[in-house]
Design a protein around this motif. Structure first.
Motif, PDB file in Angstrom:
ATOM      1  N   SER A  11      40.142  24.449  40.636  1.00  0.00           N
ATOM      2  CA  SER A  11      39.396  25.077  41.658  1.00  0.00           C
ATOM      3  C   SER A  11      40.274  26.122  42.287  1.00  0.00           C
ATOM      4  O   SER A  11      41.234  25.873  43.083  1.00  0.00           O
ATOM      5  N   VAL A  12      39.684  27.263  42.379  1.00  0.00           N
ATOM      6  CA  VAL A  12      40.690  28.627  43.004  1.00  0.00           C
ATOM      7  C   VAL A  12      39.413  29.218  43.841  1.00  0.00           C
ATOM      8  O   VAL A  12      38.608  29.827  43.276  1.00  0.00           O
ATOM      9  N   LYS A  13      39.498  28.855  45.111  1.00  0.00           N
ATOM     10  CA  LYS A  13      38.504  29.586  45.952  1.00  0.00           C
ATOM     11  C   LYS A  13      38.563  31.108  46.455  1.00  0.00           C
ATOM     12  O   LYS A  13      39.789  31.676  46.164  1.00  0.00           O
ATOM     13  N   GLU A  14      37.406  31.719  46.934  1.00  0.00           N
ATOM     14  CA  GLU A  14      37.476  32.933  47.259  1.00  0.00           C
ATOM     15  C   GLU A  14      38.859  33.202  48.271  1.00  0.00           C
ATOM     16  O   GLU A  14      39.109  32.577  49.202  1.00  0.00           O
ATOM     17  N   GLY A  15      39.538  34.205  47.909  1.00  0.00           N
ATOM     18  CA  GLY A  15      40.689  34.809  48.815  1.00  0.00           C
ATOM     19  C   GLY A  15      41.899  34.085  48.550  1.00  0.00           C
ATOM     20  O   GLY A  15      43.110  34.475  48.971  1.00  0.00           O
ATOM     21  N   LEU A  31      41.615  32.638  32.002  1.00  0.00           N
ATOM     22  CA  LEU A  31      40.485  31.650  32.161  1.00  0.00           C
ATOM     23  C   LEU A  31      39.941  31.619  33.817  1.00  0.00           C
ATOM     24  O   LEU A  31      38.676  31.783  33.857  1.00  0.00           O
ATOM     25  N   LEU A  32      40.935  31.289  34.443  1.00  0.00           N
ATOM     26  CA  LEU A  32      40.679  31.068  35.886  1.00  0.00           C
ATOM     27  C   LEU A  32      40.047  32.304  36.707  1.00  0.00           C
ATOM     28  O   LEU A  32      39.317  32.330  37.642  1.00  0.00           O
ATOM     29  N   SER A  33      40.603  33.493  36.088  1.00  0.00           N
ATOM     30  CA  SER A  33      40.084  34.849  36.865  1.00  0.00           C
ATOM     31  C   SER A  33      38.718  34.796  36.526  1.00  0.00           C
ATOM     32  O   SER A  33      37.779  35.566  37.216  1.00  0.00           O
ATOM     33  N   ALA A  34      38.297  34.354  35.318  1.00  0.00           N
ATOM     34  CA  ALA A  34      36.885  34.494  35.051  1.00  0.00           C
ATOM     35  C   ALA A  34      35.833  33.413  35.641  1.00  0.00           C
ATOM     36  O   ALA A  34      34.649  33.767  35.838  1.00  0.00           O
ATOM     37  N   LYS A  35      36.181  32.303  35.755  1.00  0.00           N
ATOM     38  CA  LYS A  35      35.670  31.003  36.111  1.00  0.00           C
ATOM     39  C   LYS A  35      35.764  31.015  37.765  1.00  0.00           C
ATOM     40  O   LYS A  35      34.745  30.243  38.192  1.00  0.00           O
ATOM     41  N   THR A  36      36.502  31.620  38.384  1.00  0.00           N
ATOM     42  CA  THR A  36      36.686  31.157  39.827  1.00  0.00           C
ATOM     43  C   THR A  36      36.715  32.672  40.665  1.00  0.00           C
ATOM     44  O   THR A  36      36.623  33.580  39.989  1.00  0.00           O
ATOM     45  N   GLY A  38      38.998  33.583  42.922  1.00  0.00           N
ATOM     46  CA  GLY A  38      40.169  33.704  43.385  1.00  0.00           C
ATOM     47  C   GLY A  38      40.840  34.905  43.630  1.00  0.00           C
ATOM     48  O   GLY A  38      40.101  35.717  42.716  1.00  0.00           O
ATOM     49  N   ASP A  39      41.419  35.250  44.410  1.00  0.00           N
ATOM     50  CA  ASP A  39      41.892  36.596  44.654  1.00  0.00           C
ATOM     51  C   ASP A  39      42.956  37.354  43.693  1.00  0.00           C
ATOM     52  O   ASP A  39      42.837  38.356  43.284  1.00  0.00           O
ATOM     53  N   HIS A  40      43.889  36.288  43.397  1.00  0.00           N
ATOM     54  CA  HIS A  40      44.894  36.827  42.513  1.00  0.00           C
ATOM     55  C   HIS A  40      45.597  35.584  41.846  1.00  0.00           C
ATOM     56  O   HIS A  40      45.593  34.635  42.157  1.00  0.00           O
TER      57      HIS A  40
END
Length: 214
Positions: A11-15, A31-36, A38-40
């Motif tokens: 889980s990578v949350k907003e920001g 994959l995480l950039s597409a699924k979560t 997250g900022d960077h």
């Protein structure tokens, strides 16, 4: 599949900022950039050819503003980025101990599977240093290394918080384990229900289909 399952477990949350240690061709940051939200996302990979492939994938998917791929040694990650630099760390560590029986310990496959360039302890140590207080880490590993993983996490102040065993078939032994940890977390481990990959006919279970399709 290891990377896909890890991306579904993490889980990578907003920001938030995340780093993947041993990024290979960059599949987990992608994959995480597409699924979560997250900022960077940063990927650190010691093999220059793999890091170059990952960078090309980032550019081809127009994700250069969200993903950075660096070539470097995991053992020097905290020196490179600084302590408490990331909210989330992910890793799919080499699962075989040492380089025993390897004919070419410098091959890409050997480095990915065996502790040739770094050990599990190296990864957990750097993870603990890179994480902000109460930051989270996510690992996919093999069940036979679970005691090693938990011991190393505790030694560096990263508390195991969540675990899920992955079974190829419902009637087989597990062949993967997904683990979440928190830097400075309180002792309490949640063991989630098993994740079964294949139905008896060899097709993917519904949950695996959902993870792949997200």
């Amino acid at each position: 599949m290891d990377a896909v399952l890890l991306s579904g477990f993490a889980s990578v949350k907003e920001g938030e900022k995340a780093i993947d240690l041993g990024a290979g061709t960059g599949i987990i940051p992608l994959l995480l950039s597409a699924k979560t939200d997250g900022d960077h996302f940063t990927g650190l990979e010691i093999q220059s050819d793999m890091a170059e492939m990952a960078s090309r994938s980032v550019e081809m998917n127009d994700l250069a503003s969200r993903i950075t791929i660096d070539c470097g040694d995991i053992r020097e990650a905290s020196a490179k980025y600084g302590a408490s630099s990331f909210d989330v760390v992910t890793s799919n560590p080499p699962y075989m101990i040492g380089g025993h029986g390897l004919t070419n310990p410098d091959s890409a496959k050997a480095i990915a599977r065996h502790e040739v360039k770094c050990t599990l302890d190296d990864i957990v140590r750097e993870t603990a240093s890179l994480l902000v207080p109460h930051g989270r880490c996510y690992f996919v590993h093999r069940p036979f290394r679970l005691v090693d993983l938990f011991t190393s996490m505790r030694n560096y102040g990263v508390e195991p918080k969540r675990m899920r065993l992955v079974y190829p078939y419902a009637d087989r032994e597990p062949n993967m384990v997904l683990v979440e940890g928190a830097r400075g977390g309180n002792p309490r481990l949640t063991v989630e229900k098993p994740l079964v990959v294949y139905k008896s006919d060899g097709s993917y279970t519904d949950e695996i289909v959902n993870i792949y399709s997200f």
